[in-house]
Structure formats: structure tokens, C-alpha cells
Design a protein around this motif. Structure first.
Motif, PDB file in Angstrom:
ATOM      1  N   PRO A 191      17.322  56.778  26.537  1.00 34.00           N
ATOM      2  CA  PRO A 191      17.570  57.794  25.335  1.00 34.00           C
ATOM      3  C   PRO A 191      18.899  58.035  25.068  1.00 34.00           C
ATOM      4  O   PRO A 191      19.918  57.879  25.817  1.00 34.00           O
ATOM      5  N   LYS A 192      19.067  58.137  23.662  1.00 34.88           N
ATOM      6  CA  LYS A 192      20.465  58.188  23.068  1.00 34.88           C
ATOM      7  C   LYS A 192      20.762  59.654  23.206  1.00 34.88           C
ATOM      8  O   LYS A 192      21.987  60.089  22.949  1.00 34.88           O
ATOM      9  N   SER A 193      20.063  60.674  23.196  1.00 35.13           N
ATOM     10  CA  SER A 193      20.161  62.281  23.440  1.00 35.13           C
ATOM     11  C   SER A 193      19.134  62.589  24.321  1.00 35.13           C
ATOM     12  O   SER A 193      18.102  62.198  24.526  1.00 35.13           O
ATOM     13  N   PHE A 194      19.491  63.829  24.517  1.00 34.81           N
ATOM     14  CA  PHE A 194      18.444  64.897  25.428  1.00 34.81           C
ATOM     15  C   PHE A 194      17.152  64.686  24.783  1.00 34.81           C
ATOM     16  O   PHE A 194      16.216  64.780  25.625  1.00 34.81           O
ATOM     17  N   LYS A 195      17.167  64.826  23.506  1.00 31.94           N
ATOM     18  CA  LYS A 195      15.733  65.093  22.643  1.00 31.94           C
ATOM     19  C   LYS A 195      14.915  63.966  22.907  1.00 31.94           C
ATOM     20  O   LYS A 195      13.683  64.115  22.827  1.00 31.94           O
ATOM     21  N   GLU A 196      15.514  62.708  23.206  1.00 30.41           N
ATOM     22  CA  GLU A 196      14.815  61.587  23.102  1.00 30.41           C
ATOM     23  C   GLU A 196      14.137  61.098  24.840  1.00 30.41           C
ATOM     24  O   GLU A 196      13.321  60.303  24.861  1.00 30.41           O
ATOM     25  N   ILE A 197      14.476  62.156  25.733  1.00 26.58           N
ATOM     26  CA  ILE A 197      14.071  61.929  27.014  1.00 26.58           C
ATOM     27  C   ILE A 197      12.550  62.083  26.996  1.00 26.58           C
ATOM     28  O   ILE A 197      11.843  63.134  26.549  1.00 26.58           O
ATOM     29  N   ALA A 198      11.930  61.197  27.629  1.00 28.58           N
ATOM     30  CA  ALA A 198      10.279  61.364  27.833  1.00 28.58           C
ATOM     31  C   ALA A 198       9.938  62.379  28.427  1.00 28.58           C
ATOM     32  O   ALA A 198      10.681  62.783  29.500  1.00 28.58           O
ATOM     33  N   PRO A 199       8.728  63.034  28.187  1.00 27.91           N
ATOM     34  CA  PRO A 199       8.230  64.388  28.921  1.00 27.91           C
ATOM     35  C   PRO A 199       7.965  63.914  30.379  1.00 27.91           C
ATOM     36  O   PRO A 199       8.498  64.971  31.225  1.00 27.91           O
ATOM     37  N   ALA A 200       7.715  62.640  30.721  1.00 25.64           N
ATOM     38  CA  ALA A 200       7.174  62.396  31.983  1.00 25.64           C
ATOM     39  C   ALA A 200       8.536  62.334  33.062  1.00 25.64           C
ATOM     40  O   ALA A 200       8.506  62.794  33.985  1.00 25.64           O
ATOM     41  N   ILE A 201       9.836  62.213  32.355  1.00 27.44           N
ATOM     42  CA  ILE A 201      10.862  62.173  33.162  1.00 27.44           C
ATOM     43  C   ILE A 201      11.179  63.693  33.178  1.00 27.44           C
ATOM     44  O   ILE A 201      11.889  64.002  34.245  1.00 27.44           O
ATOM     45  N   LEU A 202      11.295  64.555  32.195  1.00 25.37           N
ATOM     46  CA  LEU A 202      11.729  66.020  32.083  1.00 25.37           C
ATOM     47  C   LEU A 202      11.063  66.734  33.321  1.00 25.37           C
ATOM     48  O   LEU A 202      11.324  67.495  33.989  1.00 25.37           O
ATOM     49  N   LYS A 203       9.609  66.235  33.426  1.00 32.24           N
ATOM     50  CA  LYS A 203       8.896  66.922  34.124  1.00 32.24           C
ATOM     51  C   LYS A 203       8.938  66.454  35.653  1.00 32.24           C
ATOM     52  O   LYS A 203       8.648  67.105  36.685  1.00 32.24           O
ATOM     53  N   GLY A 204       9.242  65.141  35.791  1.00 31.58           N
ATOM     54  CA  GLY A 204       9.398  64.629  37.211  1.00 31.58           C
ATOM     55  C   GLY A 204      10.663  64.837  38.077  1.00 31.58           C
ATOM     56  O   GLY A 204      10.812  64.566  39.237  1.00 31.58           O
ATOM     57  N   VAL A 205      11.735  65.431  37.321  1.00 28.93           N
ATOM     58  CA  VAL A 205      12.913  66.019  38.161  1.00 28.93           C
ATOM     59  C   VAL A 205      12.923  67.224  38.577  1.00 28.93           C
ATOM     60  O   VAL A 205      12.089  68.087  37.859  1.00 28.93           O
ATOM     61  N   ASP A 206      13.770  67.334  39.463  1.00 30.92           N
ATOM     62  CA  ASP A 206      13.765  68.894  39.960  1.00 30.92           C
ATOM     63  C   ASP A 206      14.583  69.904  39.427  1.00 30.92           C
ATOM     64  O   ASP A 206      14.517  71.291  39.462  1.00 30.92           O
ATOM     65  N   TYR A 207      15.517  69.345  38.675  1.00 29.52           N
ATOM     66  CA  TYR A 207      16.744  70.065  37.993  1.00 29.52           C
ATOM     67  C   TYR A 207      17.251  69.444  36.715  1.00 29.52           C
ATOM     68  O   TYR A 207      17.637  68.279  36.739  1.00 29.52           O
ATOM     69  N   VAL A 208      17.229  69.975  35.729  1.00 31.92           N
ATOM     70  CA  VAL A 208      17.815  69.672  34.353  1.00 31.92           C
ATOM     71  C   VAL A 208      19.200  70.168  34.430  1.00 31.92           C
ATOM     72  O   VAL A 208      19.027  71.397  34.002  1.00 31.92           O
ATOM     73  N   VAL A 209      20.210  69.737  34.367  1.00 30.96           N
ATOM     74  CA  VAL A 209      21.808  70.153  34.314  1.00 30.96           C
ATOM     75  C   VAL A 209      21.819  70.476  32.951  1.00 30.96           C
ATOM     76  O   VAL A 209      21.589  70.005  31.646  1.00 30.96           O
ATOM     77  N   ASN A 210      22.075  71.939  32.787  1.00 33.79           N
ATOM     78  CA  ASN A 210      22.227  72.419  31.508  1.00 33.79           C
ATOM     79  C   ASN A 210      23.823  72.266  30.897  1.00 33.79           C
ATOM     80  O   ASN A 210      24.423  73.320  30.531  1.00 33.79           O
ATOM     81  N   LEU A 211      24.352  71.188  30.383  1.00 35.35           N
ATOM     82  CA  LEU A 211      25.628  70.790  30.022  1.00 35.35           C
ATOM     83  C   LEU A 211      25.341  69.612  28.815  1.00 35.35           C
ATOM     84  O   LEU A 211      24.462  68.659  29.398  1.00 35.35           O
TER      85      LEU A 211
END
Length: 186
Positions: free
Chosen positions: A140-160
Motif C-alpha cells: 500500500p502506498k497510503s494508509f487508505k490502501e491497506i487491506a481490511p484483512a490487515i487492519l483487522k489482523g493487527v492488535d494495534y494501529v499506530v495513529n501517526l
């Protein structure tokens, strides 16, 4: 930034996965010494565990913890490189065994990124850094391009740096103890 470092650190120490922006691309990370956490990354990415992953360390002192013999050329490359450069080293040590390649090599980068530096320092160790995509899919070239499966599969998304567009992954150079240098990715 301190709150994000502390939140990510807590997840790493508990064997969890984080999604974070590195000095190159959005990455999935974990404690590089935790084999169960490394296994979770392979599973999330649907990636064969025979394909090695990259690690980030804070500095060359920390690098010595994970590589038995650091070729002199490595420190020169790190110092003069004008873009993020990952080096594949022989004789990996003190890392999760499922992170080390079959030929006992490990790919490590010292990132030029304050968040990654601070997180590695506070963890007092290496952090896995692999692109935030399913294996075989484009990074992914940007946060918006990250697949939903990846977003759901991690325990924490750094908000920076969620708005930051990624240029490209790091260069990868293999430096063997025998003196052979091989460019793997420009």
C-alpha cells in the motif's frame, strides 16, 4: 508521539502485532525475538515462512546484538546511504528462529524515523518490519490502501503519519562475511 510509542510497546511486549509507518512503507511489526508473534505475521500476510522478513533496530550498537560479525562495509553503507537501505547479514543470532533465513542470514535496517527509533530503543530490541499487504499483493502506498484483512489482523494501529504517502521500499544489499556484495533490490 509518546502515547503512541507506549501503546505500541505494550502490544509488542504482549506478543501482539502493530501496524505502523516506517521510514519507507506502512509495515506490520512485532517483537523480532518472539517466534509466536513472527508466526502471526506470516499467517496474516498468508506468506510462506521460508521467505525472510526485515527487522528494524535503533542503532549499530543494537545491530551487534543480532549479527555475530558485522562487515566493516556495512557501517560505511549505513553512514553514506542517502536512502533507506536494508542489509542482509550472515550469522544471525538472538532472534526468533522462524525469522532467520535457512542460510542463517537476517535482513536488518537502521531506520531514519523517530518513531521507529524510539520504539526499538524502548523495546530494547529488534522489531519486525514487513509491508502491510497480503503476500503477492502490491504494497500500500497510503494508509487508505491497506487491506481490511490487515487492519483487522493487527492488535494495534499506530495513529501517526496516516496521511503520508509512501515513496518505495528500502534498497536491499546482501553483505556476506566472505566479502561478496549482492544488490537484491535497488
Amino acid at each position: 508521539m509518546q502515547t503512541e510509542i507506549n501503546n505500541a510497546l505494550n502490544v509488542l511486549k504482549q506478543g501482539g502485532l502493530i501496524l505502523y509507518h516506517t521510514d519507507t512503507v506502512w509495515g506490520i511489526g512485532c517483537d523480532a525475538t518472539n517466534p509466536e508473534a513472527v508466526k502471526k505475521i506470516y499467517s496474516l500476510k498468508q506468506r510462506e515462512d521460508s521467505k525472510a522478513l526485515i527487522c528494524l533496530v535503533a542503532d549499530d550498537r543494537m545491530l551487534k546484538k543480532y549479527v555475530k560479525n558485522i562487515p566493516e562495509a556495512a557501517l560505511d553503507i549505513i553512514e553514506i546511504s542517502d536512502k533507506p537501505t536494508t542489509i542482509v547479514y550472515d550469522d544471525a543470532q538472538n532472534l526468533a528462529s522462524n525469522l532467520i533465513a535457512e542460510d542463517n542470514t537476517i535482513a536488518i535496517r537502521i531506520p531514519d524515523d523517530e518513531f521507529c527509533y524510539q520504539l526499538s530503543r524502548k523495546l530494547n530490541g529488534a522489531i519486525v518490519s514487513t509491508s502491510a499487504n497480503i503476500s503477492g499483493q502490491p504494497s500500500p502506498k497510503s494508509f487508505k490502501e491497506i487491506a481490511p484483512a490487515i487492519l483487522k489482523g493487527v492488535d494495534y494501529v499506530v495513529n501517526l503519519q496516516r496521511e503520508k504517502i509512501c515513496d518505495k521500499p528500502s534498497s536491499i544489499i546482501k553483505l556476506s562475511n566472505s566479502g561478496i556484495v549482492k544488490i537484491i533490490r535497488k
